[in-house]
Design an enzyme around this catalytic site. Structure first.
Site, mmCIF file in Angstrom:
data_model
loop_
_atom_site.group_PDB
_atom_site.id
_atom_site.type_symbol
_atom_site.label_atom_id
_atom_site.label_comp_id
_atom_site.label_asym_id
_atom_site.label_seq_id
_atom_site.Cartn_x
_atom_site.Cartn_y
_atom_site.Cartn_z
ATOM 1 N N ARG A 51 0.844 -1.425 -0.027
ATOM 2 C CA ARG A 51 0.029 0.045 0.143
ATOM 3 C C ARG A 51 0.683 1.164 -0.113
ATOM 4 N NH1 ARG A 51 -2.845 -1.730 5.261
ATOM 5 N NH2 ARG A 51 -0.600 -2.470 5.399
ATOM 6 N N GLY A 138 28.306 3.092 -4.731
ATOM 7 C CA GLY A 138 27.329 3.729 -5.378
ATOM 8 C C GLY A 138 27.501 3.871 -6.786
ATOM 9 N N GLY A 191 20.023 13.411 8.109
ATOM 10 C CA GLY A 191 19.726 12.179 7.476
ATOM 11 C C GLY A 191 21.099 11.591 6.731
ATOM 12 N N LYS A 209 32.639 -3.371 1.652
ATOM 13 C CA LYS A 209 32.807 -3.146 0.269
ATOM 14 C C LYS A 209 34.576 -3.192 0.053
ATOM 15 C CE LYS A 209 29.900 0.726 0.804
ATOM 16 N NZ LYS A 209 29.808 2.041 1.293
HETATM 17 N N1 LIG Z 1 20.704 3.635 0.047
HETATM 18 C C1 LIG Z 1 21.991 3.554 -0.783
HETATM 19 O O1 LIG Z 1 22.508 4.676 -0.900
HETATM 20 C C2 LIG Z 1 22.515 2.273 -1.260
HETATM 21 C C3 LIG Z 1 24.065 2.610 -1.943
HETATM 22 C C4 LIG Z 1 24.521 1.375 -2.276
HETATM 23 C C5 LIG Z 1 23.985 0.262 -1.839
HETATM 24 N N2 LIG Z 1 22.880 0.035 -1.261
HETATM 25 C C6 LIG Z 1 22.324 -1.109 -1.050
HETATM 26 O O2 LIG Z 1 20.962 -1.381 -1.774
HETATM 27 C C7 LIG Z 1 20.115 -2.008 -0.765
HETATM 28 C C8 LIG Z 1 18.823 -1.554 -0.677
HETATM 29 O O3 LIG Z 1 19.222 -0.439 0.034
HETATM 30 P P1 LIG Z 1 18.123 0.821 0.279
HETATM 31 O O4 LIG Z 1 18.778 1.937 0.743
HETATM 32 O O5 LIG Z 1 17.194 1.013 -0.952
HETATM 33 O O6 LIG Z 1 17.130 0.077 1.395
HETATM 34 P P2 LIG Z 1 15.593 0.837 1.829
HETATM 35 O O7 LIG Z 1 15.278 2.025 1.170
HETATM 36 O O8 LIG Z 1 15.642 0.169 3.359
HETATM 37 O O9 LIG Z 1 14.707 -0.152 0.971
HETATM 38 C C9 LIG Z 1 14.498 -1.696 1.171
HETATM 39 C C10 LIG Z 1 13.343 -2.308 0.291
HETATM 40 O O10 LIG Z 1 13.344 -3.746 0.574
HETATM 41 C C11 LIG Z 1 11.966 -3.888 0.928
HETATM 42 N N3 LIG Z 1 12.088 -4.972 1.802
HETATM 43 C C12 LIG Z 1 12.418 -5.171 3.000
HETATM 44 N N4 LIG Z 1 12.258 -6.681 3.621
HETATM 45 C C13 LIG Z 1 11.595 -7.001 2.620
HETATM 46 C C14 LIG Z 1 11.165 -8.424 2.315
HETATM 47 N N5 LIG Z 1 11.305 -9.368 3.302
HETATM 48 N N6 LIG Z 1 10.508 -8.499 1.077
HETATM 49 C C15 LIG Z 1 10.395 -7.933 0.158
HETATM 50 N N7 LIG Z 1 10.934 -6.792 0.111
HETATM 51 C C16 LIG Z 1 11.476 -6.356 1.427
HETATM 52 C C17 LIG Z 1 11.389 -2.760 1.711
HETATM 53 O O11 LIG Z 1 10.161 -2.596 1.434
HETATM 54 P P3 LIG Z 1 9.064 -1.725 2.001
HETATM 55 O O12 LIG Z 1 9.474 -0.332 1.348
HETATM 56 O O13 LIG Z 1 7.561 -2.083 1.770
HETATM 57 O O14 LIG Z 1 9.438 -1.541 3.256
HETATM 58 C C18 LIG Z 1 11.941 -1.661 0.943
HETATM 59 O O15 LIG Z 1 11.342 -1.239 -0.129
HETATM 60 C C19 LIG Z 1 21.031 -2.645 0.272
HETATM 61 O O16 LIG Z 1 21.642 -3.656 -0.009
HETATM 62 C C20 LIG Z 1 21.691 -1.432 0.440
HETATM 63 O O17 LIG Z 1 23.004 -1.986 0.977
HETATM 64 C C21 LIG Z 1 21.957 1.349 -0.928
#
Ligand SMILES: NC(=O)c1ccc[n+]([C@@H]2O[C@H](COP(=O)([O-])OP(=O)(O)OC[C@H]3O[C@@H](n4cnc5c(N)ncnc54)[C@H](OP(=O)(O)O)[C@@H]3O)[C@@H](O)[C@H]2O)c1
Length: 432
Positions: A51, A138, A191, A209
Site C-alpha cells: 500500500r 554507489g 539524514g 566494500k
Molecule cells: N541507499 C543507498 O544509498 C545505497 C547505496 C548502495 C547500495 N545500497 C544497497 O542497496 C540495498 C537497498 O538499500 P536501500 O537503501 O534502498 O534500502 P531501503 O530504502 O531500506 O529499501 C529496502 C526495500 O526492501 C524492501 N523489503 C524489506 N524486506 C523485504 C522483504 N522481506 N521482502 C520484500 N521486500 C522487502 C522494503 O520494502 P518496504 O518499502 O515495503 O518496506 C524496501 O522497499 C541494500 O543492500 C543497500 O546496502 C544502498
C-alpha cells in the site's frame, strides 16, 4: 540497435535504491533503448508493503507478495535484488534465482561480503551474471574499472574512502573543529547518518566494500571475517586539529594491499597528506585509488550512495546483460579464487601518528623519546602544546617508517610509565 525480445526484470525492494531504479528505467527509456540490444522491461516488483506510495508509477508491473517467488517465474530473466541484508530474504532470493538460471543484479555488499563466493560459483555453474556495480561506492564505476579496465595488471593496492557518513563526519570535524559526538548528531539530523550509526562509524560498511574490491583486485574469495576493522568513534577534535598542523587530514580508509606477509585487508582511520588528491575528497563523497604494474596509479571519485547514483550503477549492469556482456563475478573463475588468509598485522610496517598526554615532570619528553628509540621507532616531527587546563602536556608526533610490532611494543612500555596522564592514541599515516 536492433530490437530483440525484451529483457524481463523482476525487482525486489522498492526503497531508496529500488524506487530510483524504477524511476530511472522509465525516465531514461530512450537512452537505454539506443544502448541496449534488448529493451529493458519491468515485469514484476516486490516489497514489504503493497500500500505504500513509491513516488513512481508501477503501472503494468505485477506486484508479488513473496520476493523469493520472483526466482521461480518463467517470465523473468533478471532478478534485481535491492532489499539488503547479508542473509534472509535477499540471500534466499539471489541463491534461488541463480539456481533457477536467472541473472542477478544486486547492490547488496553485506550479502556479497559473506556469501559472494558461493553465489559466484552458482552463477558460473549456470552461466549467468551475478552483477554488483552498485554494491561498492554507489555510482562510481569501480567494479568495471578494476575488473575489466585493469584486467591486464598485477594490482598492488586498492585504497578507498568507501563510507560517505564517516567522510562527512571527519570532513566536518576538520572544517569546524567540532567534537565527534556533535558532528554525528548533526549528520543524523541531516539524514547522512542512521539512528543506529554503528554499522557506518565502526567501519563495517567499509569492510564489506573492501572485501569485494580485494576479491577482484587480488583474486581471492571474499573473506569478510579476515579483515581487521577499526572505526572513527575515538577520533577527537584535537587529533583532527593536530593532523592539520602536521600537514595531514584524517580519513577512514579501506586498504587492501600485497605485502610481504600476503594480502592484507584493513579498515582504519588514518592521516593522509594534505597535498594528496584523496585528502580533498570531502563530505559524503567516496573515492577509490588503485595501482597496477602497467596502469600506474588511478583514482576515481564521486557519489558513493543515494538513490540516483546507485540506480545508475544497477542500470549499467542491466545494460551489460541486455548486450550479452557477462563477466566472471570477481574477474576470474570462482574455482581459481584463492582462500584469503587472515593477515598478520604485526608483520606490517608503516608511519604513525601518536598523541600523548604527559604529566608536567622534568625529562618526561626525553624519557618518552628514549623508549621509542629503544624499540627502533624514530620520531619524524614533534609538536608540544601548552593547551591542557590540567597542567598536563599534550604531545603530538609522527614517526618514520617502522614495524607495527615495534610500535606496539614501544607503546606497551610507554603505557607502563608514570609520565603518562592518559592512554596514548595511535593512528597510521598513509602516504599517497
Ligand atoms: N541507499 C543507498 O544509498 C545505497 C547505496 C548502495 C547500495 N545500497 C544497497 O542497496 C540495498 C537497498 O538499500 P536501500 O537503501 O534502498 O534500502 P531501503 O530504502 O531500506 O529499501 C529496502 C526495500 O526492501 C524492501 N523489503 C524489506 N524486506 C523485504 C522483504 N522481506 N521482502 C520484500 N521486500 C522487502 C522494503 O520494502 P518496504 O518499502 O515495503 O518496506 C524496501 O522497499 C541494500 O543492500 C543497500 O546496502 C544502498
Amino acid at each position: 540497435m536492433m530490437t530483440e525480445s525484451p529483457l524481463r526484470l523482476g525487482i525486489a525492494g522498492l526503497g531508496t535504491v529500488g524506487g530510483s531504479v524504477v524511476e530511472l528505467l522509465q525516465s531514461q527509456k530512450e537512452i537505454l533503448r539506443q544502448r541496449c540490444a534488448r529493451p529493458l522491461e519491468i515485469r514484476a516488483v516486490s516489497a514489504r508493503d503493497a500500500r505504500r506510495s513509491r513516488g513512481v508509477s508501477l503501472q503494468g508491473m505485477e506486484w508479488v507478495e513473496d520476493a523469493v517467488a520472483l526466482a521461480h517465474r518463467d517470465d523473468i530473466d533478471v532478478v534485481v535484488e535491492l532489499i539488503g541484508g547479508a542473509d534472509g530474504v535477499a540471500f534466499d532470493l539471489c541463491r534461488s534465482a541463480l539456481e533457477a538460471g536467472k541473472h542477478v543484479v544486486t547492490a547488496n555488499k553485506a550479502m556479497l561480503a559473506r556469501h559472494g563466493f558461493e553465489l559466484a560459483q552458482l552463477a558460473e555453474h549456470r552461466n549467468r551474471a551475478l552483477a554488483f556495480e552498485a554494491a561498492v561506492a554507489g555510482g562510481i564505476p569501480i567494479v568495471k574499472a578494476l575488473r575489466e579496465g585493469a584486467a591486464a595488471n598485477s594490482v598492488e593496492s586498492v585504497t578507498g574512502i568507501l563510507n560517505g557518513t564517516c567522510n562527512y563526519i571527519l570532513t566536518t570535524m576538520a572544517k569546524t573543529g567540532a567534537p565527534f559526538a556533535d558532528v554525528l548528531a548533526e549528520a543524523q539530523q541531516l539524514g547522512y547518518a542512521e539512528a543506529d550509526p554503528g554499522f557506518d562509524i565502526d567501519g563495517w560498511d567499509t569492510a564489506h566494500k573492501l572485501t569485494i574490491l580485494a576479491s577482484i583486485a587480488f583474486g581471492v574469495r571474499p573473506a569478510f571475517q579476515s579483515i581487521s576493522v577499526e572505526g572513527i568513534r575515538f577520533i577527537r577534535a584535537e587529533d583532527v586539529r593536530a593532523a592539520s598542523e602536521l600537514g595531514f587530514t584524517i580519513k577512514l580508509l579501506g586498504v587492501a594491499r600485497m605485502d610481504r606477509s600476503g594480502i592484507s585487508q584493513r579498515v582504519y582511520p588514518c592521516l593522509v597528506p594534505l597535498r594528496s588528491p584523496i585528502s580533498h575528497v570531502d563530505g559524503v563523497h567516496n573515492a577509490i585509488e588503485f595501482s597496477g604494474d602497467y596502469i600506474g596509479q588511478v583514482m576515481i571519485q564521486g557519489r558513493g550512495a543515494g538513490g540516483g547514483p546507485t540506480a545508475s550503477a544497477v542500470a549499467a549492469d542491466l545494460v551489460d546483460i541486455a548486450n550479452g556482456r557477462l563477466s566472471t563475478t570477481f574477474g576470474q573463475p570462482a574455482t581459481a579464487l584463492a582462500e584469503a588468509r587472515p593477515m598478520d598485522g604485526q608483520a606490517s610496517e608503516g608511519h604513525y601518528y601518536l598523541r600523548f598526554l604527559l604529566h608536567e615532570q622534568t625529562g618526561a619528553v626525553a624519557r618518552l623519546a628514549a623508549v621509542l628509540s629503544k624499540h627502533g621507532v624514530s620520531i619524524r616531527t614533534l609538536v608540544q602544546k601548552d593547551e591542557s587546563q590540567s597542567g598536563d602536556v599534550p604531545l603530538y608526533l609522527t614517526t618514520h617508517r617502522c614495524a607495527e610490532s615495534a610500535m606496539r611494543a614501544a607503546l606497551a612500555e610507554v603505557q607502563a610509565s608514570s609520565d603518562l596522564a592518559a592512554p596514548p592514541m595511535l593512528l597510521r599515516i598513509e602516504y599517497f
